[in-house]
Motif scaffolding. Structure first.
Motif, short mmCIF file in Angstrom:
data_model
loop_
_atom_site.label_atom_id
_atom_site.label_comp_id
_atom_site.label_asym_id
_atom_site.label_seq_id
_atom_site.Cartn_x
_atom_site.Cartn_y
_atom_site.Cartn_z
N CYS A 59 0.80 -1.24 0.00
CA CYS A 59 0.00 0.00 0.00
C CYS A 59 0.83 1.28 0.00
O CYS A 59 0.25 2.37 -0.08
CB CYS A 59 -0.95 0.01 1.20
N HIS A 60 2.16 1.15 0.11
CA HIS A 60 2.96 2.39 0.08
C HIS A 60 4.35 2.13 -0.46
O HIS A 60 5.16 1.43 0.16
CB HIS A 60 3.05 3.00 1.48
N CYS A 61 4.63 2.72 -1.61
CA CYS A 61 5.94 2.57 -2.24
C CYS A 61 6.24 3.88 -2.98
O CYS A 61 5.34 4.73 -3.15
CB CYS A 61 5.88 1.39 -3.21
N HIS A 62 7.50 4.06 -3.33
CA HIS A 62 7.88 5.16 -4.24
C HIS A 62 8.80 4.51 -5.27
O HIS A 62 10.02 4.52 -5.12
CB HIS A 62 8.70 6.26 -3.56
N LEU A 63 8.19 3.94 -6.29
CA LEU A 63 8.99 3.20 -7.29
C LEU A 63 10.04 4.10 -7.94
O LEU A 63 11.14 3.65 -8.29
CB LEU A 63 8.05 2.62 -8.35
N ILE A 243 -1.36 10.00 2.89
CA ILE A 243 -0.42 11.02 3.38
C ILE A 243 0.56 10.37 4.34
O ILE A 243 0.19 9.43 5.06
CB ILE A 243 -1.20 12.18 4.08
N HIS A 244 1.81 10.83 4.32
CA HIS A 244 2.76 10.42 5.35
C HIS A 244 2.32 11.06 6.65
O HIS A 244 2.15 12.28 6.72
CB HIS A 244 4.17 10.90 5.01
N ASN A 245 2.10 10.26 7.68
CA ASN A 245 1.56 10.79 8.94
C ASN A 245 2.45 10.49 10.13
O ASN A 245 2.82 9.34 10.36
CB ASN A 245 0.18 10.14 9.19
N VAL A 300 0.22 6.89 6.49
CA VAL A 300 1.41 6.05 6.37
C VAL A 300 2.43 6.38 7.47
O VAL A 300 2.74 7.56 7.69
CB VAL A 300 2.05 6.25 4.98
N HIS A 301 2.91 5.36 8.13
CA HIS A 301 3.97 5.38 9.17
C HIS A 301 3.40 5.41 10.57
O HIS A 301 3.55 4.46 11.31
CB HIS A 301 4.99 6.51 8.95
N ASN A 302 2.83 6.55 11.01
CA ASN A 302 2.16 6.60 12.32
C ASN A 302 3.08 6.24 13.49
O ASN A 302 2.64 5.69 14.49
CB ASN A 302 0.93 5.66 12.30
N THR A 354 6.01 -1.05 1.80
CA THR A 354 7.47 -1.21 1.85
C THR A 354 8.19 0.13 1.92
O THR A 354 9.38 0.16 2.21
CB THR A 354 7.99 -1.93 0.60
N ASP A 355 7.48 1.23 1.60
CA ASP A 355 8.15 2.51 1.35
C ASP A 355 9.16 2.30 0.21
O ASP A 355 9.05 1.33 -0.54
CB ASP A 355 8.79 3.07 2.61
N SER A 356 10.13 3.20 0.06
CA SER A 356 10.97 3.13 -1.14
C SER A 356 12.33 2.48 -0.86
O SER A 356 12.71 2.29 0.29
CB SER A 356 11.23 4.54 -1.67
ZN LIG Z 1 6.89 7.24 1.72
#
Ligand SMILES: [Zn+2]
Length: 434
Positions: A59-63, A243-245, A300-302, A354-356
């Motif tokens: 649900c969260h990546c920056h390819l 959003i990154h939170n 995302v993150h929290n 996974t994030d980037s």
């Molecule tokens: Zn990110």
């Protein structure tokens, strides 16, 4: 037709663990037909040790940051990490056209740096080619590890050629930022160019989203939420946003007082934020009112989310929320993990990302599950698999096509092996079977 029949020690349906001795039956292409007891499954059942699960949802990546694998040091904390990323995304090295933002549209600083590209000294074409190659390799890695769908943050259209090959389902989150109110329309217009590029190829699978509470002004938040509402109305559905939170406590401090570690970031970017005196509230409480109640928001993150943040979460005025965990990126950047017990008790659904590769050593959802189970031993593998499959699919709004072994769906079939009983081990591995 010759059906494929799969049996494992544990068969996870996306929602729950099936009865022992259950057999999954699919067509040769992987369209789910049924789950039946082994006694009536007939012959040609193939056994795989360990778990079988539907394909994973990242649900969260920056390819587009895949070329930054191993480049940034670990353990620096978020402010220095962001400063490093932004230094490596200089707009002056960007190729016009392929990278629609110009004139320093990028980091939270209005005149600052963030468009991708980065202190490589390469010509723009060479740089774009390198980003494309790295993104293709990263996608291949995700596919091999069982990921079938991805919510991907995009600051540029650099990943469009890779995605256009259609090997994986993407929802593209076109990320915008800008902390100075006056710059909001220009930032939105620049993001709209990227959005339109994706929308041409993947209609209905894109959103313009905010980067983070500390990098988006109230005016820009409103433009983002309204764009989502308008687009959602056009497509007859609630708009999906993310959003990154609260990735660090400094974000709350900045919102409460206008001070703290984030001032170093703005200083490094040459941006005067002295106009911002704080809201007197923590960041999440400050930004949620900008969103519409029929919107879906993946937080995302929290990492710095506390009980105080969750006190009013029952309000019907809020968008529907999901918590996305990216534990390996948290460990990479700051060495801290979210308060998992608290997030679980909140009743807000959890999903995984996974994030980037700028902040992770791999794009492997099983690696995220291992880290969570290692740090929170009470977590059962089935719970993690649910977040990684049906949970993620629901968050991305694709639950009718992937995430579950439901009749007629083609969610992918993933084997997770090398276990200790049903629990994950360091060398457990995920492999896509179909
Ligand atoms: Zn990110």
């Amino acid at each position: 037709m010759t059906y494929r029949k799969f049996k494992a020690d544990y068969l996870f349906t996306g929602e729950e663990t099936a009865e022992p001795d259950s057999v999954l039956i699919t067509t040769p292409e992987g369209i789910v037909q049924d789950i039946v007891p082994a006694a009536v499954a007939g012959s040609d059942v193939v056994y795989y040790p360990g778990w079988l699960a539907p394909g994973f949802i990242n649900c969260h990546c920056h390819l587009e940051l895949s070329h930054m694998r191993g480049v940034l040091p670990e353990g620096t904390g978020l402010v220095d990490f962001l400063a490093s990323v932004m230094r490596r995304r200089k707009p002056d090295e960007r190729k016009p056209g392929a990278r629609p933002r110009e004139g320093g549209a990028g980091g939270p600083a209005e005149g600052g740096a963030s468009g991708p590209a980065g202190g490589t000294g390469m010509a723009p074409d060479v740089h774009a080619e390198m980003i494309g190659r790295a993104a293709a390799a990263a996608e291949e890695e995700m596919l091999a590890g069982g990921i079938v769908a991805c919510g991907d943050i995009c600051n540029t259209a650099d990943t469009l050629p890779v995605k256009a090959a259609g090997r994986m389902h993407y929802h593209n989150f076109i990320e915008t930022m800008g902390f100075v109110e006056a710059g909001a329309p220009a930032r939105m217009a620049a993001s709209k160019v990227v959005f339109d590029a994706f929308e041409t190829v993947f209609p209905g699978r894109n959103s313009i989203v905010a980067h983070a509470p500390y990098s988006v002004s109230p005016a820009l938040f409103k433009l983002i939420a309204d764009h989502g509402a308008e687009y959602g109305a056009h497509h007859g559905a609630a708009q999906l946003l993310t959003i990154h939170n609260q990735e660090t406590e400094a974000e709350n401090e900045f919102y409460l007082t206008g001070k703290g570690d984030f001032l170093r970031l703005y200083e490094a970017l040459g941006l005067d934020v002295s106009f911002f005196k704080g809201t007197g509230k923590r960041s999440l409480e400050s930004i949620l009112p900008f969103f519409h109640q029929d919107q879906r928001l993946i937080l995302v993150h929290n990492v710095a989310t506390t009980a105080e943040d969750l006190a009013d979460m029952g309000s019907p005025k809020l968008p529907s929320l999901y918590f996305c965990l990216c534990p390996n990126a948290n460990l990479y950047i700051s060495g801290r993990l979210p308060d998992l017990d608290l997030l679980q008790r909140s009743g807000i659904p959890l999903v995984l990302g996974t994030d980037s590769l700028a902040s992770n050593h791999q794009l492997d959802l099983l690696a995220e599950m291992k880290t969570l189970q290692q740090h929170f031993p009470q977590l059962e593998t089935a719970t993690l698999l649910k977040w990684a499959t049906a949970g993620g699919a629901k968050a991305l709004g694709i639950e009718t096509t992937v995430g579950r072994f439901a009749k007629g769906m083609r969610p992918g079939v993933v084997s997770v092996s090398h276990l200790d009983g049903e629990r994950l081990m360091k060398d457990s591995r995920a492999r896509r079977l179909l």
